[in-house]
Write an enzyme that holds these catalytic residues in place. Structure first.
Site, mmCIF file in Angstrom:
data_model
loop_
_atom_site.group_PDB
_atom_site.id
_atom_site.type_symbol
_atom_site.label_atom_id
_atom_site.label_comp_id
_atom_site.label_asym_id
_atom_site.label_seq_id
_atom_site.Cartn_x
_atom_site.Cartn_y
_atom_site.Cartn_z
ATOM 1 N N GLY A 97 -7.614 -9.876 0.692
ATOM 2 C CA GLY A 97 -6.664 -8.770 0.612
ATOM 3 C C GLY A 97 -6.385 -8.353 -0.822
ATOM 4 N N GLY A 114 -4.041 -5.985 -1.655
ATOM 5 C CA GLY A 114 -2.758 -5.282 -1.719
ATOM 6 C C GLY A 114 -1.878 -5.889 -2.804
ATOM 7 N N PHE A 115 -0.587 -5.675 -2.698
ATOM 8 C CA PHE A 115 0.337 -6.182 -3.715
ATOM 9 C C PHE A 115 0.264 -7.700 -3.816
ATOM 10 C CE2 PHE A 115 2.301 -2.051 -2.782
ATOM 11 C CZ PHE A 115 2.412 -1.570 -4.076
ATOM 12 N N GLY A 116 0.224 -8.401 -2.674
ATOM 13 C CA GLY A 116 0.197 -9.851 -2.690
ATOM 14 C C GLY A 116 -1.080 -10.399 -3.289
ATOM 15 N N VAL A 174 -13.109 -9.543 6.586
ATOM 16 C CA VAL A 174 -13.131 -10.951 6.973
ATOM 17 C C VAL A 174 -12.891 -11.033 8.471
ATOM 18 C CG1 VAL A 174 -11.947 -13.170 6.777
ATOM 19 C CG2 VAL A 174 -12.420 -11.811 4.734
ATOM 20 N N GLU A 192 11.661 8.431 5.387
ATOM 21 C CA GLU A 192 10.963 9.173 4.342
ATOM 22 C C GLU A 192 10.010 10.213 4.933
ATOM 23 O OE1 GLU A 192 11.341 6.237 0.519
ATOM 24 O OE2 GLU A 192 9.648 5.862 1.826
ATOM 25 N N ASP A 232 3.168 -9.408 3.884
ATOM 26 C CA ASP A 232 3.620 -9.037 5.228
ATOM 27 C C ASP A 232 3.068 -9.944 6.318
ATOM 28 O OD1 ASP A 232 4.720 -7.018 3.824
ATOM 29 O OD2 ASP A 232 3.759 -5.384 4.921
ATOM 30 N N ALA A 287 6.934 -4.547 -0.695
ATOM 31 C CA ALA A 287 5.975 -4.765 -1.770
ATOM 32 C C ALA A 287 6.473 -5.767 -2.817
ATOM 33 C CB ALA A 287 5.614 -3.424 -2.413
#
Lengths: 428, 428
Positions: free
Chosen positions: A5, A7-9, A73, A166, A294, A310
């Site tokens: 991954g 992403g942010f993590g 994966v 939003e 997440d 995030a």
């Protein structure tokens, strides 16, 4: 070691291991990192996709100990300590593993709603929302039947969390910018409905901010229905309790389900499919496997349930990286236990309003919106994107023109005409 | 009256009828006008799609006598004087008709090559090329087999006209910008081959400019093969005469075929499917039907064959508009006969070289490139795009960074993983 991954993590874990004596393989399904908090702006044709994305390779270009692989994966084997993927090299062994594959939107067991109510997690999701949003106006412009036209001008957003608020808040504003371009549309028939099952929108915010957000939405022309439960969604519209709302465009912002890779990591998952982790972010029984972002059901060292946002993913990535360093050191140093630092919550409502909560200090209206703008630009990964987004926004707010109103993909064109005009689509 | 197509020809016809007493319906398959001369920059991940596109409605927003419809025209009935389309209102009657639906790339009867060698006419084509171009590096980075890796690093461009030369010239440059991001790739194995059936690349240019373009390409590292004929293309590579080039990425810039709508307009079409038009741009036998742009086989009033380029389409749109005004006037004024004004030819080669020919005054190298830059920015439709493209280019040339290296579309991800992660794709 392997990080799944980008992403942010995942990126934060990779960066946290910059100086560690490890060879990292980072695997992602796409070649880009998405700044997810601004995805709704792509979905509403306000930002270009390239404004909120950056190639993962580019982010990590200077970090010598990472290689990046593009692929999905399919399986993690914690006994064999391997990761299987659909592209070369197919099998990647690991000593340490960080799983940061996030979540997908989910329909509380009603997967048949999916075709009628797309969610917003990836860039492809945002393309699809943008296409539907813009196509509704194109079809309303040409529609002959009055009931059909009303259904085309009705937009339902399911879910009153930040993403739903939003999205719903942007729809009247962006529609306003389109008025001059569509001549037959009766703009008074524009109807944006936000549906929330609980008492309040933005349930994680203090009550007075939830109330303010509701009022702001209503002033923008959004109908806010709280304590309202969706019982069915099909091609004709949305059933809310006993009432039917005819609507051609429905957006889903209500439920998430963690990546199915969790099934290979733990038999003990929560109802959203998330993997429970120790305060050290390890999976119980596998000291070399960390789950963050997440995908993790994490309770921090003080007993605080870590939210799926995030900043939490970024902080978890850091802690996972530090703990891997300590495990490699074998100096017996105890592992760090995750303590979530809540830097505050922000949600924008339309063009220049927001609500903000920083540990009890709350803000609303224009000031909160300006703060939101600063924070988001500050956090955008990569200089180029920051500058491009700032320019794009400045232009947008000055001119109200939307330069990114692209309807793309073969579905935008309708079925191809016969004859040599419609060449076969190249396969992958 | 009806205009089919929102390209250079269709938009120019619509604008030319701005003050005419007509109600215009303009129909296009997409919601955007594409600045086709810069499409190759999107295909090579150098510009974002929104930089070279503008919503057709936005271009015509101030012109009260035009309505815009999104849909694919499936049939023109010149006897009934109607246009059929796949979206509402399905049938549109006309008194005057302008057909400006352009051309698609074609494979000289070898349509089975299409999946292996995409062409470049629409924005979706450019997305597909960009995806293949970037995916080749992703796969080369991970490839284990040496022959496979070489085939992935081999890029073949078929066709030595401006599009082929511009595509081939960009590939080494953009690849260079990616070097830091891919660690396993042996960049010395990068092989870009341009194949042209004739004696020279850029056959429409004076011989010394063709020679210069070839030299420039070779200095950039492109292998230029002239008098070379492609006899087969499949998933493994390209057969040129008797020699086989193993290559995973092949781009087609060799042949065009006009829109099949021509079949409904005239039985007498040329070998590229184009409709012969009178010097007034009318179709013989149908004084109320005009065909313009790449779809027309036009010889102008001086006997000059009109080339398939954007300025010709724009000029033809103007003349068609004027002639429609004269027909409506019924003052007996003779119709204008089209005279093509050749404003010159320009083609860029890589990052900062070009060749230019303005009626015998020729330029080459850096000066020609700078001129090319000015001309293209000047002609870009819409202020926003001009500014955005200028900034993007400035940034690109200063930093060599590519901010638009997005691989999108479901094919970018490989097959989805099993389980709830892969929600069904929403249908159209």
């Amino acid at each position: 070691m392997v990080i799944i991954g980008g992403g942010f993590g995942g990126l934060s874990a990779a960066r946290g291991l910059r100086d560690a004596p490890v060879d990292i393989t980072l695997i992602d399904r796409t070649n880009h990192h998405v700044f997810q908090p601004l995805l709704y702006q792509v979905a509403t044709a306000s930002l270009a996709p390239s404004d909120i994305t950056v190639p993962i390779r580019w982010v990590l270009r200077a970090q010598e100990n990472v290689r990046v692989l593009l692929g999905t994966v399919t399986h993690v084997d914690v006994a064999e300590r391997t990761v299987r993927m659909d592209a070369e090299p197919h099998v990647v062994p690991y000593d340490y593993l960080v799983v940061a594959t996030g979540a997908r939107h989910a329909y509380f067991g009603n997967d048949r709603w999916a075709p009628h109510a797309p969610g917003l997690k990836t860039l492809d999701d945002a393309y699809e929302m943008r296409r539907r949003f813009l196509m509704a106006f194109e079809q309303a412009e040409a529609a002959v039947d009055e009931a059909e036209r009303r259904a085309l001008m009705t937009f339902v957003v399911v879910g009153g969390g930040p993403t739903g608020v939003e999205l719903a808040g942007m729809l009247p504003d962006v529609s306003r910018a389109l008025r001059r371009d569509f001549r037959n549309i009766d703009w008074t028939s524009l109807h944006v409905i936000l549906i929330e099952g609980g008492d309040h929108v933005l349930p994680s915010f203090p009550a007075h901010l939830s109330a303010r957000a509701k009022r702001d939405l209503e002033e923008l022309g959004v109908e806010v229905r709280t304590n309202a439960f969706v019982t069915n969604i099909d091609a004709r519209g949305v059933m809310v309790g006993d009432g039917f709302i005819p609507a051609r465009t429905v957006f889903w912002a209500a439920g998430n389900r963690a990546s199915p890779l969790g099934a290979g990591l733990s038999t003990d998952r929560d109802q959203a499919g998330r993997v429970p982790v120790l305060p050290t972010l390890q999976v119980a029984g596998h000291e070399n496997v960390f789950v963050i972002g997440d995908m993790a059901a994490a309770v921090d060292v003080r007993g605080v349930t870590v939210p799926s946002v995030a900043p939490a993913a970024t902080q978890m990535g850091n802690v996972a990286a530090q703990n891997i360093v300590r495990l490699i050191d074998r100096a017996g140093q105890p592992l760090e236990r995750f303590q979530y630092v809540n830097k505050g919550e922000l949600a924008t409502i339309g063009r220049h309003r927001a609500v903000a909560n920083f540990g009890g200090i709350t803000m609303q209206g224009y000031l909160a919106w300006f703060l939101w703008l600063l924070v988001h630009i500050m956090y955008l990964v990569g200089f180029r994107n920051r500058a491009a987004v700032l320019l794009q926004w400045a232009y947008m707010y000055l001119t109200y023109q939307r330069g990114v109103r692209l309807i793309t993909g073969s579905e935008a064109h309708g079925p191809p005409a016969s004859g040599e005009w419609s060449l076969p689509e190249p396969p992958p």
